[in-house]
Design an enzyme around this catalytic site. Structure first.
Site, PDB file in Angstrom:
ATOM      1  N   GLY A  46       0.840  -1.193   0.000  1.00 53.89           N
ATOM      2  CA  GLY A  46       0.000   0.000   0.000  1.00 53.89           C
ATOM      3  C   GLY A  46       0.875   1.242   0.000  1.00 53.89           C
ATOM      4  O   GLY A  46       2.062   1.175   0.339  1.00 53.89           O
ATOM      5  N   GLN A  51       3.037   9.919   1.838  1.00 60.03           N
ATOM      6  CA  GLN A  51       4.377   9.325   1.913  1.00 60.03           C
ATOM      7  C   GLN A  51       5.299   9.816   0.799  1.00 60.03           C
ATOM      8  O   GLN A  51       6.512   9.715   0.910  1.00 60.03           O
ATOM      9  CB  GLN A  51       4.281   7.794   1.836  1.00 60.03           C
ATOM     10  CG  GLN A  51       3.644   7.175   3.066  1.00 60.03           C
ATOM     11  CD  GLN A  51       3.514   5.676   2.922  1.00 60.03           C
ATOM     12  OE1 GLN A  51       2.548   5.190   2.345  1.00 60.03           O
ATOM     13  NE2 GLN A  51       4.490   4.932   3.412  1.00 60.03           N
ATOM     14  N   CYS A  93       6.149  -0.543   7.217  1.00 59.41           N
ATOM     15  CA  CYS A  93       5.809   0.714   6.556  1.00 59.41           C
ATOM     16  C   CYS A  93       6.996   1.173   5.718  1.00 59.41           C
ATOM     17  O   CYS A  93       8.128   1.188   6.208  1.00 59.41           O
ATOM     18  CB  CYS A  93       5.461   1.775   7.598  1.00 59.41           C
ATOM     19  SG  CYS A  93       4.996   3.355   6.856  1.00 59.41           S
ATOM     20  N   LEU A  94       6.733   1.549   4.485  1.00 58.00           N
ATOM     21  CA  LEU A  94       7.810   2.029   3.607  1.00 58.00           C
ATOM     22  C   LEU A  94       8.439   3.307   4.159  1.00 58.00           C
ATOM     23  O   LEU A  94       9.564   3.644   3.810  1.00 58.00           O
ATOM     24  CB  LEU A  94       7.265   2.274   2.193  1.00 58.00           C
ATOM     25  CG  LEU A  94       6.842   1.014   1.415  1.00 58.00           C
ATOM     26  CD1 LEU A  94       6.085   1.396   0.147  1.00 58.00           C
ATOM     27  CD2 LEU A  94       8.043   0.139   1.081  1.00 58.00           C
ATOM     28  N   HIS A 135      -4.137   1.594   7.974  1.00 57.26           N
ATOM     29  CA  HIS A 135      -2.732   2.043   7.988  1.00 57.26           C
ATOM     30  C   HIS A 135      -2.563   3.228   7.022  1.00 57.26           C
ATOM     31  O   HIS A 135      -1.914   4.223   7.358  1.00 57.26           O
ATOM     32  CB  HIS A 135      -1.835   0.852   7.598  1.00 57.26           C
ATOM     33  CG  HIS A 135      -0.376   1.165   7.457  1.00 57.26           C
ATOM     34  ND1 HIS A 135       0.596   0.645   8.296  1.00 57.26           N
ATOM     35  CD2 HIS A 135       0.297   1.930   6.547  1.00 57.26           C
ATOM     36  CE1 HIS A 135       1.787   1.102   7.909  1.00 57.26           C
ATOM     37  NE2 HIS A 135       1.632   1.868   6.848  1.00 57.26           N
ATOM     38  N   GLU A 136      -3.168   3.110   5.836  1.00 54.65           N
ATOM     39  CA  GLU A 136      -3.014   4.172   4.828  1.00 54.65           C
ATOM     40  C   GLU A 136      -3.799   5.428   5.210  1.00 54.65           C
ATOM     41  O   GLU A 136      -3.311   6.551   5.018  1.00 54.65           O
ATOM     42  CB  GLU A 136      -3.458   3.680   3.441  1.00 54.65           C
ATOM     43  CG  GLU A 136      -2.762   2.423   2.922  1.00 54.65           C
ATOM     44  CD  GLU A 136      -1.256   2.462   2.991  1.00 54.65           C
ATOM     45  OE1 GLU A 136      -0.679   3.555   3.110  1.00 54.65           O
ATOM     46  OE2 GLU A 136      -0.649   1.386   2.940  1.00 54.65           O
ATOM     47  N   HIS A 139      -1.896   7.513   7.501  1.00 55.79           N
ATOM     48  CA  HIS A 139      -0.917   8.382   6.831  1.00 55.79           C
ATOM     49  C   HIS A 139      -1.558   9.705   6.407  1.00 55.79           C
ATOM     50  O   HIS A 139      -0.952  10.768   6.536  1.00 55.79           O
ATOM     51  CB  HIS A 139      -0.340   7.702   5.585  1.00 55.79           C
ATOM     52  CG  HIS A 139       0.778   6.740   5.855  1.00 55.79           C
ATOM     53  ND1 HIS A 139       1.953   7.110   6.463  1.00 55.79           N
ATOM     54  CD2 HIS A 139       0.911   5.416   5.578  1.00 55.79           C
ATOM     55  CE1 HIS A 139       2.759   6.054   6.552  1.00 55.79           C
ATOM     56  NE2 HIS A 139       2.148   5.004   6.014  1.00 55.79           N
TER      57      HIS A 139
HETATM   58  O1  GNR Z   1       4.090  -2.714   2.648  1.00 52.88           O
HETATM   59  C1  GNR Z   1       3.385  -2.559   3.636  1.00 52.88           C
HETATM   60  N1  GNR Z   1       3.014  -3.640   4.365  1.00 52.88           N
HETATM   61  C2  GNR Z   1       2.059  -3.630   5.355  1.00 52.88           C
HETATM   62  C3  GNR Z   1       1.961  -4.748   6.171  1.00 52.88           C
HETATM   63  C4  GNR Z   1       0.987  -4.790   7.156  1.00 52.88           C
HETATM   64  C5  GNR Z   1       0.153  -3.718   7.354  1.00 52.88           C
HETATM   65  C6  GNR Z   1       0.267  -2.587   6.573  1.00 52.88           C
HETATM   66  C7  GNR Z   1       1.210  -2.544   5.571  1.00 52.88           C
HETATM   67  S1  GNR Z   1       1.322  -1.141   4.551  1.00 52.88           S
HETATM   68  C8  GNR Z   1       2.982  -1.191   4.045  1.00 52.88           C
HETATM   69  C9  GNR Z   1       3.263  -0.143   2.969  1.00 52.88           C
HETATM   70  C10 GNR Z   1       3.121   1.228   3.574  1.00 52.88           C
HETATM   71  O2  GNR Z   1       3.950   1.775   4.234  1.00 52.88           O
HETATM   72  N2  GNR Z   1       1.987   1.840   3.386  1.00 52.88           N
HETATM   73  O3  GNR Z   1       1.762   3.035   3.945  1.00 52.88           O
HETATM   74 NI    NI Z   2       2.957   3.042   5.737  1.00 55.29          NI
END
Ligand code: GNR
Ligand code: NI
Length: 163
Positions: A46, A51, A93-94, A135-136, A139
């Protein structure tokens, strides 16, 4: 398509609150296609526009096995339907590279969003998609997974990142 630079914690720009998309035009299409390339090349499931330092409410997700099912969410919003139904997931998270932490989130949500043309959709997602979309959306609100950890853990991650 172009690969965009991903901001990393503790960059203060990750704390900005994103604004709603109001124009469903060519520049939105370009942003989405650049975000998809950036997500795929970064190996993520995601990516939120925040980001890549674009503070608009745009999210891309691909949780498919073969990475061939991109999902696009413009102006996503969710309501928690049952706050006692929870799901724990090891999240990465990236924007917080190298960190994986177990985070517990509501598992029963009602989600609305728009597509790239502005059409409105609704769904009650399940499993990994429920986790990923929250999660997104975090952000877009300037919130990061490290905010769910203890202050001690967060500080350790910050110190490592600043080295
Ligand atoms: O790559 C991602 N893996 C992930 C694993 C579990 C829960 C959420 C994520 S999102 C993350 C990519 C990212 O940073 N998205 O904002
Ligand atoms: Ni993330």
């Amino acid at each position: 398509m172009a690969k965009l630079r991903i901001l990393t914690f503790p960059d203060p720009r990750l704390r900005k609150v994103a604004s709603p998309v109001t124009k469903f035009d060519k520049s939105l299409e370009k942003l989405v296609s650049d975000m998809l390339q950036t997500m795929y090349e970064g190996g993520g499931i995601g990516l939120a526009a925040s980001q890549v330092n674009v503070h608009k409410r745009v999210i891309v997700i691909d949780i498919s096995e073969d990475k061939g099912d991109p999902m696009i969410f413009i102006n996503p919003e969710f309501k928690i339907l049952n706050d006692k139904s929870l799901l724990s997931c090891k999240e990465g998270c990236l924007s917080v590279p190298g960190i994986e932490e177990e985070i517990t989130r509501p598992d029963n949500i009602y989600l609305t969003w728009q597509d790239i043309h502005g059409n409105i959709y609704e769904e009650t997602p399940s499993g990994l998609l429920t986790v990923c979309i929250q999660h997104e959306i975090d952000h877009l609100e300037g919130k990061l997974m490290v905010d769910y950890l203890s202050p001690l853990k967060r500080d350790r991650i910050r110190k490592k990142a600043n080295k």
